[in-house]
Scaffold this motif. Structure first.
Motif, PDB file in Angstrom:
ATOM      1  N   ARG A 200       0.813  -1.220  -0.005  1.00 23.41           N
ATOM      2  CA  ARG A 200       0.084  -0.032  -0.004  1.00 23.41           C
ATOM      3  C   ARG A 200       0.899   1.403   0.063  1.00 23.41           C
ATOM      4  O   ARG A 200       2.013   1.244   0.262  1.00 23.41           O
ATOM      5  CB  ARG A 200      -0.888   0.136   1.302  1.00 23.41           C
ATOM      6  N   LYS A 201       0.230   2.302  -0.379  1.00 23.92           N
ATOM      7  CA  LYS A 201       1.012   3.706  -0.389  1.00 23.92           C
ATOM      8  C   LYS A 201       0.616   4.390   1.077  1.00 23.92           C
ATOM      9  O   LYS A 201      -0.675   4.516   1.740  1.00 23.92           O
ATOM     10  CB  LYS A 201       0.465   4.808  -1.346  1.00 23.92           C
ATOM     11  N   VAL A 202       1.536   4.527   1.921  1.00 22.49           N
ATOM     12  CA  VAL A 202       1.314   4.832   3.417  1.00 22.49           C
ATOM     13  C   VAL A 202       2.114   6.155   3.495  1.00 22.49           C
ATOM     14  O   VAL A 202       3.365   6.257   3.355  1.00 22.49           O
ATOM     15  CB  VAL A 202       1.856   3.621   4.267  1.00 22.49           C
ATOM     16  N   ALA A 203       1.482   7.023   4.058  1.00 29.16           N
ATOM     17  CA  ALA A 203       2.169   8.421   4.477  1.00 29.16           C
ATOM     18  C   ALA A 203       2.715   8.056   6.136  1.00 29.16           C
ATOM     19  O   ALA A 203       1.792   8.048   6.628  1.00 29.16           O
ATOM     20  CB  ALA A 203       1.359   9.513   4.400  1.00 29.16           C
ATOM     21  N   VAL A 204       3.927   8.217   6.143  1.00 33.64           N
ATOM     22  CA  VAL A 204       4.594   7.927   7.585  1.00 33.64           C
ATOM     23  C   VAL A 204       5.008   9.146   8.160  1.00 33.64           C
ATOM     24  O   VAL A 204       5.844   8.892   9.193  1.00 33.64           O
ATOM     25  CB  VAL A 204       5.483   6.821   7.216  1.00 33.64           C
TER      26      VAL A 204
END
Length: 453
Positions: free
Chosen positions: A149-153
């Motif tokens: 997944r595309k995850v903003a961390v």
């Protein structure tokens, strides 16, 4: 013509004041010298200005720092609030002496005391819940489900990024297995709502704009509940398990519709070891006022505290959490309290010297007074010894004149009333010698005035 009585009074006052000045002035000089020497070892007054590093200007750290700055202004100090890229950047600023930063808000768990031996903590300030919002397109059971997944961390250098990457790594999520985006809330919120990313990690308070916005967007995003929060809290001692109760975001719309388990480090107030002790107490007083009110996750007066700190507590913080602020700071204005507090060391030489000075000074004063009188006894003794075998009437009359002059000078000697008995005792002794000399002086001179047989 000047009044002789006024002249005598003036002479007495002049000599008395001069002698008092010499004796007591010398004592005061010795005391002042001792205080000056001791003062060299007293820690100087705190600087008027101190710099604190926060986070970005829209974050909680910056907002709290503004409240701290207002508290500092109320107590006569200036707190320069300096924004930064986040907790990791704050640590770098603290380590860099050229930055001028002496305090910073830092997220718990992002480093260790061994890596930063020059830093100390003033305590934990409040819980910083970790929120995970995911797209409605999929349901997430564990963090391992973020694979692919595309995850903003969080932005680089932030505490959010450091903690989230650590948690994801423990669940097998790495840059190789997922698309980890270095985005903060400002960019991540619209990306999540518009479907450009699948998940967004945020560390913020329940009343933050980010949490409110995403919590109210329940038709587009889900709020993840860390069902294994207890495991994380036991594995990482800097983390705590929190529960967001049903309706904790919005009671009217019942958001969330169920209890949510969250993870939370605590925000730390970190300082350089060279920060002035008085400013440490000022930070602690500000923290107690600002964070002692409590919030959704902490009861009143639960924070600040000495638990879950990144670095060892400073001695001032230990005393503060054990006994509260110093006694003087409870009842005196802060500026006055720190001045009195720092001068307490001066009491040592003050008390050490005052007692012997009080013992020595009065006898020294009495000795000076009596010396004025006893100096005449030396002359009187010489005259008495000379008069003992005297038989010449002419010489006796000459000595009588000298005694008459001595008697006058003794009478004019200025002494306090309590010492006049010495004057009259001396004059009595002069009178005794005069009587003997008068008997000799009254005898006719040989060869003159004798009757002829």
């Amino acid at each position: 013509m000047r009044n002789p009585y006024l002249n005598r009074l003036f002479k007495f006052l002049r000599s008395h004041v001069l002698m008092s000045f010499l004796i007591y002035g010398a004592s005061a000089g010795v005391l002042a010298l001792a205080l000056w020497v001791t003062f060299q070892f007293v820690k100087p007054l705190p600087p008027h200005k101190v710099i604190i590093a926060t986070g970005d200007e829209g974050g909680a750290y910056y907002a709290f720092a503004e409240q701290y700055a207002e508290f500092f202004r109320e107590h006569g100090f200036e707190l320069d609030v300096r924004p930064s890229k986040g907790a990791m950047a704050n640590l770098a600023l603290l380590e860099n002496q050229d930055s001028g930063v002496q305090a910073a808000f830092v997220q718990g768990g992002i480093t260790s005391s061994e890596e930063h031996p020059d830093l100390e903590s003033l305590g934990s300030l409040y819980y910083e819940p970790v929120w995970l919002f995911t797209s409605k397109r999929f349901r997430l059971k564990t963090l391992a489900g973020l694979k692919g997944r595309k995850v903003a961390v969080g932005t680089e250098g932030s505490g959010t990024s450091h903690l989230v990457r650590q948690l994801l790594h423990e669940n097998g999520i790495t840059p190789e297995t997922a698309m980890l985006q270095a985005e903060g809330a400002s960019q991540g919120v619209p990306d999540l709502l518009e479907g450009r990313i699948d998940a967004l990690f945020v560390i913020a308070g329940v009343n933050s704009k980010t949490v409110r916005t995403l919590g109210e967007s329940y038709r587009k995003v889900n709020l993840y509940s860390f069902n294994r929060a207890e495991t994380y809290a036991r594995t990482h001692r800097f983390l705590a398990k929190l529960t967001l109760p049903q309706g904790g975001i919005d009671l009217v719309r019942d958001l969330p519709a169920r209890d949510i388990s969250l993870l939370a480090p605590s925000a730390n107030l970190v300082i350089r070891e060279d920060l002035h002790p008085a400013l440490r107490y000022l930070f602690l007083l500000a923290a107690a006022k600002i964070h002692g009110r409590g919030d959704m996750f902490a009861a009143a007066n639960q924070f600040p505290n000495g638990r879950g700190t990144l670095f060892p507590l400073s001695d001032e913080a230990k005393n503060f959490y054990k006994s509260g602020p110093p006694l003087l700071m409870r009842y005196l204005p802060f500026q006055v309290a720190i001045t009195v507090e720092r001068l307490k060391i001066l009491l040592i030489p003050l008390l050490t010297l005052l007692f012997p000075l009080f013992k020595i000074t009065p006898p020294a004063y009495r000795w000076q007074i009596r010396r004025r009188i006893f100096k005449w006894y030396k002359q009187l003794k010489k005259l008495d010894m000379h008069a003992y075998d005297l038989t010449d009437p002419a010489e006796a009359r000459d000595m009588l004149a000298r005694l008459e002059e001595m008697d006058r000078l003794v009478l004019e000697t200025s002494v306090p009333l309590s010492y006049t008995d010495y004057i009259y005792s001396l004059r009595l002794h002069i009178r005794m010698i005069r009587q003997r000399l008068e008997e000799i002086a009254e005898q006719p001179v040989k060869g003159i005035g004798h009757p002829v047989d």
